[in-house]
Scaffold this motif. Structure first.
Motif, PDB file in Angstrom:
ATOM      1  N   TYR A  61       8.291  -5.152  -0.255  1.00 13.38           N
ATOM      2  CA  TYR A  61       7.040  -4.432   0.017  1.00 13.38           C
ATOM      3  C   TYR A  61       7.329  -2.973   0.381  1.00 13.38           C
ATOM      4  O   TYR A  61       6.719  -2.044  -0.151  1.00 13.38           O
ATOM      5  N   GLU A  99       8.594  -1.120  -2.737  1.00 13.35           N
ATOM      6  CA  GLU A  99       7.532  -0.825  -3.701  1.00 13.35           C
ATOM      7  C   GLU A  99       6.701   0.370  -3.226  1.00 13.35           C
ATOM      8  O   GLU A  99       6.270   1.197  -4.032  1.00 13.35           O
ATOM      9  N   PRO A 108       4.250   1.028   5.743  1.00 12.13           N
ATOM     10  CA  PRO A 108       5.611   0.749   5.269  1.00 12.13           C
ATOM     11  C   PRO A 108       6.612   1.871   5.529  1.00 12.13           C
ATOM     12  O   PRO A 108       7.799   1.594   5.744  1.00 12.13           O
TER      13      PRO A 108
END
Ligand code: CAA
Ligand code: NAD
Length: 308
Positions: A218, A221, A250
């Motif tokens: 995650y 990405e 993130p």
């Protein structure tokens, strides 16, 4: 079949261990020592030099003060008593052999490097009592690889105890059953986790266990989204916080975990694991560039963001 919600307060599980020796007094080892001592274990915390141990002592004290303020909001003297009581159960030491020879549980939280971890395994193997349970807090390596050269008799006694940063705050503990881990060892590790108030889940010895196997792709990405020019880091962070309810976006999280650690995990999986060549875990160029520039995230003052 094995998972728990609620932790020690509700279940009142007694720890199978009294003496816990932790190797590595960094971010994770300090947190694990703090929590183990809070729940009445007698702890030895080992690092290579006094400077690392002094830093750890300060880190634990400041974390304990945060906990104490919440626990005893009305009484400064109770706060002080609590902090001093917990820290007095931790012995800070550089004497590795001595610490390993007097333990019920040895937990390693040293650098994420399989060769360095194997050297420590050999040191502990030579001196620890036969009955010791020996666990690793690795984020990405295979537990079985870390203990590959341990003596035959100890193989049933090894496994993984994977904590989360910040340890005093994050409730989860992943309990890892490696190929050689006995059911008795697994149960002891699981009950230790419950005894220190964690929610425990059972994991196989696969790359990243549960959380990191989902979290790391995650984060990677998100980095690729920025590289493609789809969105800015700041907008992605805002989106995941305010659209998906994550406490950190993130990029904030990658900076918090450490970009060096994040790169190491990604590169290790991409080049040398059962995920080898899988684009899902390929290190993005922007991550490598930041690491090459010494921007390791919050701990170094800069990463995707600046903290100075
Ligand atoms: N010691 C003790 N308590 C701490 C603490 C510490 N080091 N850090 C934070 N806390 C407590 C605070 O006292 C506060 O408690 P209350 O809510 O009860 O008052 C609470 O945590 C929130 O802290 P703050 O208000 O200071 O800040 P915040 O709301 O921004 O939360 C955070 C900070 C807990 C780190 C939160 O942002 C968060 O949960 N972030 C995500 C962390 C995460 O995902 N960790 C896992 C990373 S992956 C990993 O660890 C595995 C790996 O192998 C890489
Ligand atoms: P860190 O760099 O903060 O601390 C590592 C410590 O280990 C350092 O103080 C170092 O001096 C010490 N050390 C190195 N070799 C040693 C030895 N032979 N004996 C004793 N001490 C030694 O690292 P960290 O972030 O605490 O990570 C430690 C482990 O925990 C790694 O395996 C990492 O993958 C894992 N982990 C990290 C996180 C995270 O978010 N940072 C989360 C979960 C698991």
């Amino acid at each position: 079949a094995y998972s728990s919600e609620g932790g020690a307060e509700k279940k009142r599980v007694q720890s199978p261990f009294e003496k816990v020796t932790i190797f590595g007094s960094g971010l994770m080892g300090s947190g694990i020592a703090q929590v183990s001592a809070t729940y009445n274990h007698s702890v030895k915390l080992v690092d290579l030099n006094e400077t690392a141990l002094e830093k750890s002592q300060k880190y634990i004290m400041s974390s304990l003060k945060r906990v104490a303020k919440k626990k005893f909001p009305e009484s400064t003297s109770d706060q002080v008593k609590f902090c001093e009581g917990v820290i007095s159960k931790i012995q800070f030491t550089t004497k590795a052999e001595e610490a390993a020879s007097d333990a019920d549980l040895v937990l390693e939280a040293i650098v994420e490097n399989v060769e360095i971890k194997r050297k420590l395994v050999a040191t502990v193997d030579a001196v620890a009592p036969n009955s010791v349970v020996f666990a690793t807090n690795t984020s990405s390596l295979k537990v079985g690889d870390i203990f590959a050269n341990i003596s035959e008799a100890r193989r049933p006694n090894v496994g993984g105890l994977h904590f989360f940063n910040p340890v005093p705050q994050m409730k989860l503990l992943e309990v890892v059953k490696a190929d050689t881990t006995s059911q008795e060892t697994f149960d002891k590790m699981f009950n230790y986790g419950l005894s220190i108030g964690k929610v425990c889940v059972s994991c196989k010895d696969t790359p990243g266990f549960i959380v990191n196997r989902l979290l790391v792709p995650y984060m990677l990405e998100a980095m690729r989204m920025v590289e493609r020019g789809d969105a800015t880091a700041k907008d992605i962070d805002s989106s995941m916080k305010y659209g998906a309810g994550y406490p950190m976006g993130p990029f904030e999280l990658a900076d918090y975990v450490g970009l060096d650690t994040s790169y190491f995990i990604s590169n290790g999986w991409y080049t040398n694991s059962e995920l080898k060549g899988n684009d899902l875990v390929k290190p993005p160029k922007n991550l490598k560039d930041l690491v090459d520039a010494g921007r390791f995230g919050t701990k170094s003052g800069a990463g995707f963001y600046d903290y100075t």
